[in-house]
Motif scaffolding. Sequence first.
Motif, mmCIF file in Angstrom:
data_model
loop_
_atom_site.group_PDB
_atom_site.id
_atom_site.type_symbol
_atom_site.label_atom_id
_atom_site.label_comp_id
_atom_site.label_asym_id
_atom_site.label_seq_id
_atom_site.Cartn_x
_atom_site.Cartn_y
_atom_site.Cartn_z
ATOM 1 N N GLN A 30 0.862 -1.188 0.000
ATOM 2 C CA GLN A 30 0.000 0.000 0.000
ATOM 3 C C GLN A 30 0.899 1.240 0.000
ATOM 4 O O GLN A 30 1.293 1.744 1.044
ATOM 5 N N LYS A 31 1.239 1.664 -1.205
ATOM 6 C CA LYS A 31 2.150 2.798 -1.375
ATOM 7 C C LYS A 31 1.591 4.025 -0.675
ATOM 8 O O LYS A 31 0.415 4.344 -0.789
ATOM 9 N N GLY A 32 2.461 4.694 0.061
ATOM 10 C CA GLY A 32 2.077 5.908 0.762
ATOM 11 C C GLY A 32 1.627 5.688 2.190
ATOM 12 O O GLY A 32 1.412 6.652 2.925
ATOM 13 N N LEU A 33 1.474 4.421 2.612
ATOM 14 C CA LEU A 33 1.040 4.151 3.983
ATOM 15 C C LEU A 33 2.115 4.606 4.960
ATOM 16 O O LEU A 33 3.261 4.176 4.881
ATOM 17 N N ILE A 34 1.740 5.511 5.855
ATOM 18 C CA ILE A 34 2.664 6.010 6.876
ATOM 19 C C ILE A 34 2.495 5.223 8.167
ATOM 20 O O ILE A 34 3.461 4.810 8.791
ATOM 21 N N SER A 35 1.236 5.031 8.566
ATOM 22 C CA SER A 35 1.008 4.337 9.831
ATOM 23 C C SER A 35 -0.381 3.702 9.874
ATOM 24 O O SER A 35 -1.287 4.100 9.138
ATOM 25 N N MET A 36 -0.496 2.731 10.779
ATOM 26 C CA MET A 36 -1.776 2.092 11.082
ATOM 27 C C MET A 36 -1.853 1.998 12.599
ATOM 28 O O MET A 36 -0.995 1.389 13.226
ATOM 29 N N GLU A 37 -2.871 2.636 13.157
ATOM 30 C CA GLU A 37 -3.040 2.662 14.609
ATOM 31 C C GLU A 37 -4.347 1.977 14.978
ATOM 32 O O GLU A 37 -5.430 2.405 14.558
ATOM 33 N N HIS A 38 -4.243 0.905 15.754
ATOM 34 C CA HIS A 38 -5.442 0.196 16.213
ATOM 35 C C HIS A 38 -6.210 1.095 17.181
ATOM 36 O O HIS A 38 -5.628 1.660 18.101
ATOM 37 N N LYS A 51 -6.911 3.481 12.545
ATOM 38 C CA LYS A 51 -6.688 4.720 11.801
ATOM 39 C C LYS A 51 -5.497 4.506 10.883
ATOM 40 O O LYS A 51 -4.412 4.152 11.328
ATOM 41 N N LEU A 52 -5.735 4.698 9.589
ATOM 42 C CA LEU A 52 -4.683 4.582 8.588
ATOM 43 C C LEU A 52 -4.286 5.985 8.139
ATOM 44 O O LEU A 52 -5.157 6.819 7.885
ATOM 45 N N THR A 53 -2.996 6.231 8.026
ATOM 46 C CA THR A 53 -2.505 7.513 7.550
ATOM 47 C C THR A 53 -1.640 7.264 6.322
ATOM 48 O O THR A 53 -0.732 6.424 6.352
ATOM 49 N N TYR A 54 -1.962 7.983 5.247
ATOM 50 C CA TYR A 54 -1.248 7.858 3.976
ATOM 51 C C TYR A 54 -0.668 9.203 3.567
ATOM 52 O O TYR A 54 -1.245 10.254 3.861
ATOM 53 N N LYS A 55 0.441 9.153 2.854
ATOM 54 C CA LYS A 55 0.988 10.340 2.210
ATOM 55 C C LYS A 55 0.631 10.223 0.742
ATOM 56 O O LYS A 55 1.023 9.281 0.068
ATOM 57 N N MET A 56 -0.173 11.181 0.273
ATOM 58 C CA MET A 56 -0.597 11.208 -1.126
ATOM 59 C C MET A 56 -0.104 12.528 -1.720
ATOM 60 O O MET A 56 -0.690 13.571 -1.449
ATOM 61 N N GLY A 57 0.976 12.442 -2.462
ATOM 62 C CA GLY A 57 1.574 13.668 -2.983
ATOM 63 C C GLY A 57 2.131 14.479 -1.826
ATOM 64 O O GLY A 57 2.913 13.980 -1.024
ATOM 65 N N LYS A 58 1.681 15.719 -1.709
ATOM 66 C CA LYS A 58 2.169 16.602 -0.645
ATOM 67 C C LYS A 58 1.276 16.594 0.589
ATOM 68 O O LYS A 58 1.569 17.263 1.568
ATOM 69 N N GLU A 60 -1.308 14.636 3.588
ATOM 70 C CA GLU A 60 -1.576 13.412 4.337
ATOM 71 C C GLU A 60 -3.070 13.166 4.363
ATOM 72 O O GLU A 60 -3.859 14.106 4.442
ATOM 73 N N LEU A 61 -3.437 11.918 4.292
ATOM 74 C CA LEU A 61 -4.839 11.513 4.295
ATOM 75 C C LEU A 61 -5.028 10.516 5.427
ATOM 76 O O LEU A 61 -4.285 9.540 5.520
ATOM 77 N N GLU A 62 -6.009 10.778 6.284
ATOM 78 C CA GLU A 62 -6.345 9.851 7.365
ATOM 79 C C GLU A 62 -7.696 9.226 7.082
ATOM 80 O O GLU A 62 -8.605 9.888 6.574
ATOM 81 N N MET A 63 -7.813 7.963 7.410
ATOM 82 C CA MET A 63 -9.097 7.281 7.269
ATOM 83 C C MET A 63 -9.249 6.261 8.381
ATOM 84 O O MET A 63 -8.263 5.772 8.925
ATOM 85 N N ILE A 64 -10.499 5.979 8.686
ATOM 86 C CA ILE A 64 -10.805 4.959 9.691
ATOM 87 C C ILE A 64 -11.256 3.700 8.955
ATOM 88 O O ILE A 64 -12.202 3.726 8.174
ATOM 89 N N GLU A 65 -10.548 2.623 9.227
ATOM 90 C CA GLU A 65 -10.889 1.318 8.667
ATOM 91 C C GLU A 65 -11.705 0.551 9.701
ATOM 92 O O GLU A 65 -11.329 0.500 10.868
ATOM 93 N N THR A 66 -12.808 -0.028 9.252
ATOM 94 C CA THR A 66 -13.614 -0.894 10.112
ATOM 95 C C THR A 66 -13.758 -2.245 9.426
ATOM 96 O O THR A 66 -14.106 -2.315 8.244
#
Length: 149
Positions: A30-38, A51-58, A60-66
């Motif tokens: 998963q290119k750009g994945l910075i971290s995954m926090e349970h 919580k997944l944090t990605y770097k997309m270009g310049k 950061e994008l955070e999302m909640i995975e369920t």
Amino acid sequence: MEYTLDIEIALPRDEVIQKFDSEENLKHWQKGLISMEHLNGEKGKTGATSKLTYKMGKRELEMIETITLVDLPEALHLTFDAKNVYNIQENYFEELANGHTKWISKNEFKFSGFMKLMGFLMPGAFKKQSYLYMQAFKAFAEDGKSVLD
């Protein structure tokens, strides 16, 4: 917006699941994945959130995975909730007669705010990104190629 993608992986299903269902392996495909926090729930089980944090270009994008369904080795269903984007993803893993595995990913995106326009104007971008992740997983699973290299 809804679409279904599939890819054949030249490995038995049990091996595919072992690699797919590993939090440690995510960064390799998963290119750009910075971290995954349970966040809560039992890790890897239905109802667990992270919580997944990605770097997309310049940016950061955070999302909640369920995790919404764990029926491995056949299926793993997830939702991803980010700002103005909600993604429902159903992953299915089929054993093929040649000993390989077919990964089928059904995706539904729901947009709000500015992302409604992006979803309307660039629906192919979401499908393309999903398929890039699938190809990266295939390369990692089959050949050990990491997006980090």
